[in-house]
Design a protein around this motif. Sequence first.
Motif, PDB file in Angstrom:
ATOM      1  N   ARG A 104      27.871   9.343 -21.329  1.00 20.49           N
ATOM      2  CA  ARG A 104      26.683   8.555 -20.591  1.00 20.49           C
ATOM      3  C   ARG A 104      26.728   8.189 -19.503  1.00 20.49           C
ATOM      4  O   ARG A 104      25.995   7.832 -18.649  1.00 20.49           O
ATOM      5  CB  ARG A 104      26.039   7.598 -22.114  1.00 20.49           C
ATOM      6  CG  ARG A 104      25.561   8.293 -23.219  1.00 20.49           C
ATOM      7  CD  ARG A 104      25.127   7.079 -24.022  1.00 20.49           C
ATOM      8  NE  ARG A 104      24.728   7.743 -25.368  1.00 20.49           N
ATOM      9  CZ  ARG A 104      24.408   6.858 -26.385  1.00 20.49           C
ATOM     10  NH1 ARG A 104      24.446   5.555 -26.262  1.00 20.49           N
ATOM     11  NH2 ARG A 104      23.785   7.459 -27.422  1.00 20.49           N
ATOM     12  N   ARG A 107      27.197  10.560 -16.748  1.00 22.31           N
ATOM     13  CA  ARG A 107      26.032  10.857 -16.158  1.00 22.31           C
ATOM     14  C   ARG A 107      25.215   9.949 -15.127  1.00 22.31           C
ATOM     15  O   ARG A 107      24.455  10.085 -14.433  1.00 22.31           O
ATOM     16  CB  ARG A 107      24.986  11.154 -17.439  1.00 22.31           C
ATOM     17  CG  ARG A 107      25.402  12.434 -18.104  1.00 22.31           C
ATOM     18  CD  ARG A 107      24.336  12.969 -19.125  1.00 22.31           C
ATOM     19  NE  ARG A 107      24.024  11.984 -20.052  1.00 22.31           N
ATOM     20  CZ  ARG A 107      24.764  12.034 -21.473  1.00 22.31           C
ATOM     21  NH1 ARG A 107      25.605  13.173 -21.462  1.00 22.31           N
ATOM     22  NH2 ARG A 107      24.299  11.173 -22.247  1.00 22.31           N
ATOM     23  N   ARG A 108      25.610   8.595 -15.369  1.00 22.56           N
ATOM     24  CA  ARG A 108      24.959   7.613 -14.513  1.00 22.56           C
ATOM     25  C   ARG A 108      25.706   7.354 -13.418  1.00 22.56           C
ATOM     26  O   ARG A 108      25.510   6.700 -12.534  1.00 22.56           O
ATOM     27  CB  ARG A 108      25.030   6.320 -15.505  1.00 22.56           C
ATOM     28  CG  ARG A 108      24.030   6.109 -16.332  1.00 22.56           C
ATOM     29  CD  ARG A 108      23.936   4.671 -16.954  1.00 22.56           C
ATOM     30  NE  ARG A 108      24.844   3.648 -16.887  1.00 22.56           N
ATOM     31  CZ  ARG A 108      24.783   2.646 -17.588  1.00 22.56           C
ATOM     32  NH1 ARG A 108      24.113   2.437 -18.715  1.00 22.56           N
ATOM     33  NH2 ARG A 108      25.800   1.570 -17.339  1.00 22.56           N
ATOM     34  N   GLU A 110      29.128   6.391 -13.258  1.00 25.07           N
ATOM     35  CA  GLU A 110      30.134   5.325 -13.208  1.00 25.07           C
ATOM     36  C   GLU A 110      31.732   6.132 -13.076  1.00 25.07           C
ATOM     37  O   GLU A 110      31.700   7.208 -13.229  1.00 25.07           O
ATOM     38  CB  GLU A 110      30.229   4.491 -14.670  1.00 25.07           C
ATOM     39  CG  GLU A 110      28.896   4.274 -15.022  1.00 25.07           C
ATOM     40  CD  GLU A 110      28.359   2.803 -14.098  1.00 25.07           C
ATOM     41  OE1 GLU A 110      29.305   2.116 -13.494  1.00 25.07           O
ATOM     42  OE2 GLU A 110      27.114   2.661 -14.162  1.00 25.07           O
TER      43      GLU A 110
END
Length: 153
Positions: A104, A107-108, A110
């Motif tokens: 997750r 995908r952001r 980071e």
Amino acid sequence: MASGTRAPGSGKTAIVSHLRELLPGWIVMDWDELIAPAEGLAGRSIRDNESLWKPYEDLVKSVSDMLAPNPVLLLGVCTPAQLATWHICEWMVLDCDDKERAARLQRRGESNEEIQEAISDAAEYRALGLRSFDGTTLTTLETAEAIASKIHA
């Protein structure tokens, strides 16, 4: 007030709208919702300036206090020890497994350092021994439904 805590990537922001629909009569607050306007006032990033963390915490507390006596669900990033003076009646941890959290956060966009820090934070939250909701294999709606059912119980 009830409070849900989480490490980055657990799905907190994704379930807010569902919780608002599932908990009529409750005020559902995301700890991060006031960051953008607060940064506008401060003229700098809150996340990147530790000197602003306590004033931001004070702002969130002021808002949540103003909303009382309405039932409030605060989705945040703090532990019971950090908010010991707040009037919180129940704590819950929103979680997911570390592999899902890493995916997750990737995908952001980071960084690997931020991902490892989030995984470390998640381990600390798990160690608190609070009621936990694992959203690894659940949709955002299913996760919100599980949390709402515990609040109504």
